[in-house]
Write a protein that holds these residues in place. Structure first.
Motif, PDB file in Angstrom:
ATOM      1  N   SER A  49     -20.527  11.329 -33.139  1.00 43.89           N
ATOM      2  CA  SER A  49     -19.633  11.686 -31.662  1.00 43.89           C
ATOM      3  C   SER A  49     -18.288  12.315 -32.245  1.00 43.89           C
ATOM      4  O   SER A  49     -17.540  13.006 -31.519  1.00 43.89           O
ATOM      5  N   TYR A  50     -17.987  11.943 -33.481  1.00 43.28           N
ATOM      6  CA  TYR A  50     -16.726  12.579 -34.010  1.00 43.28           C
ATOM      7  C   TYR A  50     -16.939  13.211 -35.314  1.00 43.28           C
ATOM      8  O   TYR A  50     -16.157  13.209 -36.211  1.00 43.28           O
ATOM      9  N   ASP A  51     -18.397  13.569 -35.550  1.00 43.20           N
ATOM     10  CA  ASP A  51     -18.808  14.110 -36.783  1.00 43.20           C
ATOM     11  C   ASP A  51     -19.129  15.629 -36.601  1.00 43.20           C
ATOM     12  O   ASP A  51     -20.154  15.949 -35.988  1.00 43.20           O
ATOM     13  N   PRO A  52     -18.432  16.624 -36.872  1.00 46.08           N
ATOM     14  CA  PRO A  52     -18.614  17.962 -36.575  1.00 46.08           C
ATOM     15  C   PRO A  52     -19.962  18.655 -37.107  1.00 46.08           C
ATOM     16  O   PRO A  52     -20.181  19.545 -36.710  1.00 46.08           O
ATOM     17  N   ASP A  53     -20.371  17.741 -38.213  1.00 45.79           N
ATOM     18  CA  ASP A  53     -21.676  18.412 -38.801  1.00 45.79           C
ATOM     19  C   ASP A  53     -22.709  17.690 -38.420  1.00 45.79           C
ATOM     20  O   ASP A  53     -24.024  17.962 -38.812  1.00 45.79           O
ATOM     21  N   TYR A  54     -22.551  16.972 -37.330  1.00 41.72           N
ATOM     22  CA  TYR A  54     -23.849  16.365 -36.878  1.00 41.72           C
ATOM     23  C   TYR A  54     -24.644  17.315 -35.869  1.00 41.72           C
ATOM     24  O   TYR A  54     -24.189  18.134 -35.251  1.00 41.72           O
ATOM     25  N   TRP A  55     -26.029  17.512 -36.356  1.00 43.29           N
ATOM     26  CA  TRP A  55     -27.208  18.255 -35.714  1.00 43.29           C
ATOM     27  C   TRP A  55     -27.683  17.415 -34.835  1.00 43.29           C
ATOM     28  O   TRP A  55     -28.533  16.443 -34.953  1.00 43.29           O
ATOM     29  N   ASP A  56     -27.622  17.852 -33.635  1.00 44.38           N
ATOM     30  CA  ASP A  56     -28.665  17.180 -32.550  1.00 44.38           C
ATOM     31  C   ASP A  56     -30.099  17.849 -32.386  1.00 44.38           C
ATOM     32  O   ASP A  56     -30.060  19.168 -32.361  1.00 44.38           O
ATOM     33  N   PRO A  57     -30.961  16.862 -32.643  1.00 42.46           N
ATOM     34  CA  PRO A  57     -32.379  17.421 -32.805  1.00 42.46           C
ATOM     35  C   PRO A  57     -32.821  18.286 -31.693  1.00 42.46           C
ATOM     36  O   PRO A  57     -33.515  19.382 -31.822  1.00 42.46           O
ATOM     37  N   PRO A  58     -32.912  17.859 -30.360  1.00 38.64           N
ATOM     38  CA  PRO A  58     -33.306  18.395 -29.461  1.00 38.64           C
ATOM     39  C   PRO A  58     -32.648  19.909 -28.794  1.00 38.64           C
ATOM     40  O   PRO A  58     -33.323  20.694 -28.382  1.00 38.64           O
ATOM     41  N   LEU A  59     -31.500  19.918 -29.079  1.00 38.59           N
ATOM     42  CA  LEU A  59     -30.498  20.870 -28.886  1.00 38.59           C
ATOM     43  C   LEU A  59     -30.591  21.961 -30.050  1.00 38.59           C
ATOM     44  O   LEU A  59     -30.200  23.237 -29.911  1.00 38.59           O
ATOM     45  N   GLY A  60     -30.862  21.598 -31.328  1.00 40.04           N
ATOM     46  CA  GLY A  60     -30.755  22.363 -32.332  1.00 40.04           C
ATOM     47  C   GLY A  60     -29.574  23.031 -32.781  1.00 40.04           C
ATOM     48  O   GLY A  60     -29.527  24.234 -33.198  1.00 40.04           O
ATOM     49  N   THR A  61     -28.574  22.066 -32.759  1.00 32.65           N
ATOM     50  CA  THR A  61     -27.240  22.768 -32.973  1.00 32.65           C
ATOM     51  C   THR A  61     -26.403  21.652 -33.267  1.00 32.65           C
ATOM     52  O   THR A  61     -26.602  20.506 -33.014  1.00 32.65           O
ATOM     53  N   ASN A  62     -25.031  21.985 -33.919  1.00 29.46           N
ATOM     54  CA  ASN A  62     -23.745  21.050 -34.086  1.00 29.46           C
ATOM     55  C   ASN A  62     -23.353  20.871 -32.694  1.00 29.46           C
ATOM     56  O   ASN A  62     -23.086  21.948 -32.097  1.00 29.46           O
ATOM     57  N   VAL A  63     -23.358  19.641 -32.156  1.00 25.15           N
ATOM     58  CA  VAL A  63     -22.675  19.429 -30.906  1.00 25.15           C
ATOM     59  C   VAL A  63     -21.355  18.906 -30.671  1.00 25.15           C
ATOM     60  O   VAL A  63     -20.609  18.931 -29.682  1.00 25.15           O
ATOM     61  N   THR A  64     -20.742  18.329 -31.731  1.00 28.00           N
ATOM     62  CA  THR A  64     -19.410  18.024 -31.663  1.00 28.00           C
ATOM     63  C   THR A  64     -18.540  18.895 -32.299  1.00 28.00           C
ATOM     64  O   THR A  64     -18.636  19.415 -33.523  1.00 28.00           O
ATOM     65  N   THR A  65     -17.591  19.613 -31.467  1.00 25.63           N
ATOM     66  CA  THR A  65     -16.842  20.584 -32.021  1.00 25.63           C
ATOM     67  C   THR A  65     -15.788  19.919 -32.920  1.00 25.63           C
ATOM     68  O   THR A  65     -15.399  18.703 -32.610  1.00 25.63           O
ATOM     69  N   PRO A  66     -14.870  20.582 -33.898  1.00 21.45           N
ATOM     70  CA  PRO A  66     -13.921  20.095 -34.807  1.00 21.45           C
ATOM     71  C   PRO A  66     -12.601  19.481 -33.728  1.00 21.45           C
ATOM     72  O   PRO A  66     -12.048  18.542 -34.109  1.00 21.45           O
ATOM     73  N   ALA A  67     -12.530  20.258 -32.573  1.00 15.02           N
ATOM     74  CA  ALA A  67     -11.350  20.024 -31.616  1.00 15.02           C
ATOM     75  C   ALA A  67     -11.662  18.581 -31.012  1.00 15.02           C
ATOM     76  O   ALA A  67     -10.747  17.844 -30.850  1.00 15.02           O
TER      77      ALA A  67
END
Length: 274
Positions: A49-67
């Protein structure tokens, strides 16, 4: 008069923005937040939840923005999280039916709950923060249920996001056994957002695989034919207000959730999102 919120967080990991999303706008609006955890230990944010590179499998995208990652990291270091209330010491455990002198013990338990309800008057609302951790120590935690029921009886706002929402269909009066969200409009983690694998928790290396239950089904059943579960799959966010409940589907909704939380408290918002 002080403006105060009681926030419940898991000791097995909360999702960062699901705390900062509501907490920061609440604090800007002048609300002081008191934190409570099941054991009284300091809550810990889940690393993804504080890793901007984390890829969420069901959503197919990075879900944590740098901000968001930066805000979560800053919030994690705050002293206000250091000494949360220990819920296990604050609220009593309901006695087993098989306990000696069960009737007297149950009467004492209910008397204590009425006494504790008076302590809740100082809070304007309760916030149930999500993440995978609540699955372990919040969703089927009788003390958390009793805390929520206290706010319900006072008619105070009950705000929940992601798996924090899973507490609501489980929080039921011991005698009536009826869901407090029966007849209400709510949102929460929809099937399409559920993991197939990788549900993990702080403090253990256990990988549960998928979540142990489908929150969409729990909510759909609990609201009954007079209510409605709104998954809003395909829409970027899903935030529902059906007073006294304010529910949000997942982390993408955290900022809108926080904005509408303030509107519920300060703007008399009673219906939103449906």
């Amino acid at each position: 008069m002080n403006k105060k919120i009681l926030a419940v967080l898991s000791n097995h990991g909360y999702w960062g923005v699901e705390l900062t999303g509501p907490a920061l706008p609440l604090q800007r609006a002048g609300y002081e937040i008191t934190y409570v955890t099941p054991t009284g230990d300091r809550p810990i944010a889940l690393p993804p939840s504080y890793d901007p590179d984390y890829w969420d499998p069901p959503l197919g995208t990075n879900v944590t923005t740098p901000a968001d990652a930066a805000e979560v990291k800053e919030f994690m270091g705050r002293a206000e999280l250091d000494n949360p209330i220990d819920l296990s010491a604050w609220y009593p455990e309901r006695p087993y039916f098989s306990a000696p002198d069960f009737l007297r013990a149950l009467e004492a338990y209910n008397t204590r709950l009425r006494e504790l309800e008076a302590e809740l008057h100082q809070y304007d609302a309760i916030l149930l923060v999500g993440g995978s951790g609540p699955i372990v120590d919040m969703v089927n935690n009788q003390r958390v249920h009793d805390l929520v029921l206290g706010f319900y009886r006072l008619g105070r706002p009950i705000a929940a996001i992601c798996y924090g929402v899973a507490v609501l269909p489980m929080a039921r009066d011991f005698n009536e056994r009826r869901s407090i969200i029966a007849g209400k409009h709510v949102t929460g983690h929809c099937i399409e957002y559920d993991y197939h694998d990788g549900t993990g928790f702080i403090g253990t290396d256990f990988n549960m695989g998928p979540p142990p239950y489908c929150l969409e089904f729990m909510l759909s059943d609990a609201v009954g034919p007079q209510g409605q579960y709104h998954g809003n799959f395909g829409k970027p966010t899903s935030v529902i207000v059906d007073y006294p409940f304010l529910t949000a589907r997942s982390l993408q909704c955290a900022h809108e959730f926080g904005e509408q939380f303030v509107n519920v408290l300060d703007g008399d918002l009673r219906r939103y999102g449906w």
